[in-house]
Design an enzyme around this catalytic site. Sequence first.
Site, PDB file in Angstrom:
ATOM      1  N   GLU A 118       0.847  -1.204   0.000  1.00  0.00           N
ATOM      2  CA  GLU A 118       0.000   0.000   0.000  1.00  0.00           C
ATOM      3  C   GLU A 118       0.874   1.242   0.000  1.00  0.00           C
ATOM      4  OE1 GLU A 118      -2.157  -0.211   3.690  1.00  0.00           O
ATOM      5  OE2 GLU A 118      -2.636  -2.318   3.396  1.00  0.00           O
ATOM      6  N   LYS A 120       2.386   4.498   1.398  1.00  0.00           N
ATOM      7  CA  LYS A 120       2.508   4.989   2.769  1.00  0.00           C
ATOM      8  C   LYS A 120       2.197   6.476   2.737  1.00  0.00           C
ATOM      9  CE  LYS A 120       5.490   4.988   6.790  1.00  0.00           C
ATOM     10  NZ  LYS A 120       5.319   6.402   7.127  1.00  0.00           N
ATOM     11  N   ASP A 122       1.559  10.253   3.794  1.00  0.00           N
ATOM     12  CA  ASP A 122       2.285  11.090   4.734  1.00  0.00           C
ATOM     13  C   ASP A 122       1.320  12.065   5.391  1.00  0.00           C
ATOM     14  OD1 ASP A 122       5.300  13.092   4.441  1.00  0.00           O
ATOM     15  OD2 ASP A 122       4.391  12.025   6.102  1.00  0.00           O
ATOM     16  N   TYR A 234      -6.630   2.051   6.447  1.00  0.00           N
ATOM     17  CA  TYR A 234      -5.698   0.979   6.097  1.00  0.00           C
ATOM     18  C   TYR A 234      -5.638  -0.181   7.084  1.00  0.00           C
ATOM     19  CZ  TYR A 234      -2.730   3.717   9.219  1.00  0.00           C
ATOM     20  OH  TYR A 234      -2.239   4.412  10.286  1.00  0.00           O
ATOM     21  N   LYS A 322      10.786   2.839   2.669  1.00  0.00           N
ATOM     22  CA  LYS A 322      10.877   4.285   2.468  1.00  0.00           C
ATOM     23  C   LYS A 322      11.442   4.616   1.098  1.00  0.00           C
ATOM     24  CE  LYS A 322       9.498   6.093   6.340  1.00  0.00           C
ATOM     25  NZ  LYS A 322      10.248   7.060   7.024  1.00  0.00           N
ATOM     26  N   CYS A 416      35.845  19.299  27.835  1.00  0.00           N
ATOM     27  CA  CYS A 416      34.386  19.357  27.731  1.00  0.00           C
ATOM     28  C   CYS A 416      33.929  20.817  27.604  1.00  0.00           C
ATOM     29  CB  CYS A 416      33.769  18.716  28.977  1.00  0.00           C
ATOM     30  SG  CYS A 416      31.982  18.916  29.034  1.00  0.00           S
ATOM     31  N   CYS A 419      32.013  21.510  31.217  1.00  0.00           N
ATOM     32  CA  CYS A 419      32.660  21.534  32.535  1.00  0.00           C
ATOM     33  C   CYS A 419      34.178  21.635  32.447  1.00  0.00           C
ATOM     34  CB  CYS A 419      32.271  20.288  33.327  1.00  0.00           C
ATOM     35  SG  CYS A 419      32.948  18.783  32.619  1.00  0.00           S
ATOM     36  N   CYS A 434      32.836  12.801  28.047  1.00  0.00           N
ATOM     37  CA  CYS A 434      33.138  13.547  29.269  1.00  0.00           C
ATOM     38  C   CYS A 434      32.810  12.608  30.419  1.00  0.00           C
ATOM     39  CB  CYS A 434      32.272  14.804  29.350  1.00  0.00           C
ATOM     40  SG  CYS A 434      32.343  15.583  30.970  1.00  0.00           S
ATOM     41  N   CYS A 439      29.272  17.016  35.509  1.00  0.00           N
ATOM     42  CA  CYS A 439      29.202  17.910  34.338  1.00  0.00           C
ATOM     43  C   CYS A 439      27.757  18.388  34.137  1.00  0.00           C
ATOM     44  CB  CYS A 439      29.688  17.175  33.096  1.00  0.00           C
ATOM     45  SG  CYS A 439      29.334  18.083  31.587  1.00  0.00           S
TER      46      CYS A 439
HETATM   47  S1  IVH Z   1      -0.011   0.358   8.812  1.00  0.00           S
HETATM   48  C1  IVH Z   1       0.882  -1.673  12.717  1.00  0.00           C
HETATM   49  N1  IVH Z   1      -0.493   1.351   6.433  1.00  0.00           N
HETATM   50  O1  IVH Z   1       2.755   5.223   8.727  1.00  0.00           O
HETATM   51  C2  IVH Z   1       0.755  -1.060  11.390  1.00  0.00           C
HETATM   52  N2  IVH Z   1       0.470   2.771   8.069  1.00  0.00           N
HETATM   53  O2  IVH Z   1       4.964   4.090  11.034  1.00  0.00           O
HETATM   54  C3  IVH Z   1       0.512   0.372  11.469  1.00  0.00           C
HETATM   55  N3  IVH Z   1       0.857   5.055   7.349  1.00  0.00           N
HETATM   56  O3  IVH Z   1       1.833   6.441  11.657  1.00  0.00           O
HETATM   57  C4  IVH Z   1       0.515   1.145  10.277  1.00  0.00           C
HETATM   58  N4  IVH Z   1       0.079   4.821   5.310  1.00  0.00           N
HETATM   59  O4  IVH Z   1      -0.133   6.356  10.115  1.00  0.00           O
HETATM   60  C5  IVH Z   1      -0.012   1.590   7.668  1.00  0.00           C
HETATM   61  N5  IVH Z   1      -0.989   2.134   4.324  1.00  0.00           N
HETATM   62  C6  IVH Z   1      -0.524   2.353   5.530  1.00  0.00           C
HETATM   63  C7  IVH Z   1      -0.030   3.621   5.926  1.00  0.00           C
HETATM   64  C8  IVH Z   1       0.466   3.776   7.216  1.00  0.00           C
HETATM   65  C9  IVH Z   1       0.620   5.661   6.177  1.00  0.00           C
HETATM   66  C10 IVH Z   1       1.462   5.690   8.536  1.00  0.00           C
HETATM   67  C11 IVH Z   1       0.762   5.358   9.817  1.00  0.00           C
HETATM   68  C12 IVH Z   1       1.822   5.298  10.865  1.00  0.00           C
HETATM   69  C13 IVH Z   1       3.083   5.238  10.081  1.00  0.00           C
HETATM   70  C14 IVH Z   1       3.791   3.923  10.383  1.00  0.00           C
END
Ligand code: IVH
Length: 674
Positions: A118, A120, A122, A234, A322, A416, A419, A434, A439
């Site tokens: 899916e 991700k 933002d 999701y 990512k 440092c 200190c 340090c 400190c």
């Molecule tokens: S699943 C346990 N699916 O990404 C699984 N997350 O670090 C939880 N996010 O803050 C997340 N799109 O809000 C999932 N298709 C997607 C997503 C998604 C965006 C965000 C989610 C979370 C972060 C995961």
Amino acid sequence: MSDFIHPDIVNKVESLRSALHRHNYCYYVMDDPQISDSQYDKMMQELIELEAKYPKLSSPDSPSMRVGAAPAKKFESIRHSVKMLSLENAFSDADILNFDRRVKADLMTDESILYTAEPKMDGVAVELVYENGRLISASTRGDGETGEDITANVKTIRSVPILLQPHKKEQIIPARLEVRGEVVISRQGFKRLNEDMLSQGLALFANPRNAAAGSLRQLDSKITAKRPLEIYFYGIGEVEGLSFKSHWDWLYALKELGFRINSHIKPKIIIDAVCKYYKELEDMRDELPYDIDGMVIKIDSMQFQEQLGTRARNPKWALACKFKAIQETTRVLDILVQVGRTGAVTPVACLESVNIGGVNVSRATLHNEDEIEKKDIRIGDTVLIQRAGDVIPDIVKVIDSARTGNEKIFHMPKNCPSCDSQLIRDENEASVRCINDACPAKIKAQIEHFVSKRAFDIDGLGEKLIDQLVEKKYLSSYADIFYLDKEKLEGLDRMGLKSAENLLYAIEKSKNITLARFIHALGIRHVGEHIAEILASKYGEFEKLSGATYDDLKNIKGVGPVVSQSIIDFLSRKDNLIKIERILNSGVRIRYEGSRKNTVLEGKVFVLTGTLETMTRNEAIIKIKSLGGKISESVSKNTDYLVAGKFPGSKIEKAKAAGVEIIDENSLKALTEP
Ligand code: IVH
């Protein structure tokens, strides 16, 4: 005035509501609008006028809620029944393949695993709770366990269903459904919003995510209603009355119930196709109407998901892949050094402020002197920096062609900066340290860690205040926090009576802490949150951990020799033991939230009603959950116990009708106490 409302009016209101709900569904979920926006607006206007004229007809489920409700004073908090976790990150095909190998090894299978991939998105993660098809609450992720109640704001989002429709095939509306999704603002919506902010002379948002977060945190939902928020769902939390064997079947079912799902989801694909889609999605990134920062893959089989389980903060069955970090060039104005809580001294580059993917960046970590030497970074250099996800940016390289010859080579100080004691370079390590325990910079960093969200979580004790308290010698270690008083606090800069009282209240409140958080707060080198949790569940009590030997510790799965030695070193030092004793003598109570397995209330569902007298509602919930029980908002045939306090509500009648056992506070205690 008579209470009588002509049935024609009641019918009209009802038909407007159901038409507006239906048109929302066609527009947002099916992507198939049946009427124009202006027709929709006209119907909404008509409904709002009728509801204003006949207030008796108003209802929390009405689509008119989308225009916002009366402003709130503050956000209440909501506990998530199932922790809202974050995801482990991958940055390459190699990382993805590695994940797949690990999963197969954990599941002890050689067969191909099916994943759902899916985008991700933002934005901001939220959880919505529906009972019998009605939206009853919505909350932010918060710290994963407890979020803020943003129900009124979420109701203003047009792609959020306020009422669900029955699942087509199963003809079921689940009794309880917790759904999770991401609230976003499209790039176009963001552009318009900022134009609007500019025309009103208001501060602009840096990026769509900040705009979405800011809009959700409005106490006045009428403002939220004007923001172009959208939502994509999701996943699920706790559900009663509906179940599926695969993640994709769940997503499909959510769509049937009225939830908007992203249209770029690839269901049930094997790992090679996952890698292929990773690249395709990255190429598509700029064409999508909203920002995405990667791809999420989830193991499709719910049984496998359950079998794999979770780590401290991430599920083992999902991975965030990512996209390449966004890069920019800027200039290094200076290099400073920072002293951390373990005494590690790290160089930090002060940069000419630059906007990378919507975030203003003016600092970058340089890790250590070797790293600076290797990359040959000098003060005055033009550098390429990158933000990988949300972490502090890194300097990728120096742009050699921009050198003028006036750049200055940086040398790590010998003493440092705080200190002035001599810095020591650890054997086999690139960092310098340090080692002066007095400190001030080190003490400040230890205190900052101690009060942070995932440790004692003391609100209002920020960096500036800690600086003052350490300088005035009111705090010479974190243990002194519990001995602060009004007289000391009131004399400080920008500290009035009210803020002093608030801070003391926050300190008092923090005194009830879990064992894992307590261990984490101590700041033992190499003992992060995860190890702290392992130690807490192994020992259950702090005294038992203090008595552990190096060999005991080393034999714990996930601990290892370096961590064990560090714990032993920490706990054998007299000054640390004095600190711990001072903390405990101040009234700090450490509680152990047992591991959920093998506990007395495993699988039992509790509903609470009325006012409890010897504990707060939250304490009761924590107690029940810590023993493996579950909390539900409403009584159903799946409820095991209804805990009835003073002035119970209609739940009592429901429980009686459903044959659910009704117990009082004392019986709850008897059940939960050893
Ligand atoms: S699943 C346990 N699916 O990404 C699984 N997350 O670090 C939880 N996010 O803050 C997340 N799109 O809000 C999932 N298709 C997607 C997503 C998604 C965006 C965000 C989610 C979370 C972060 C995961």
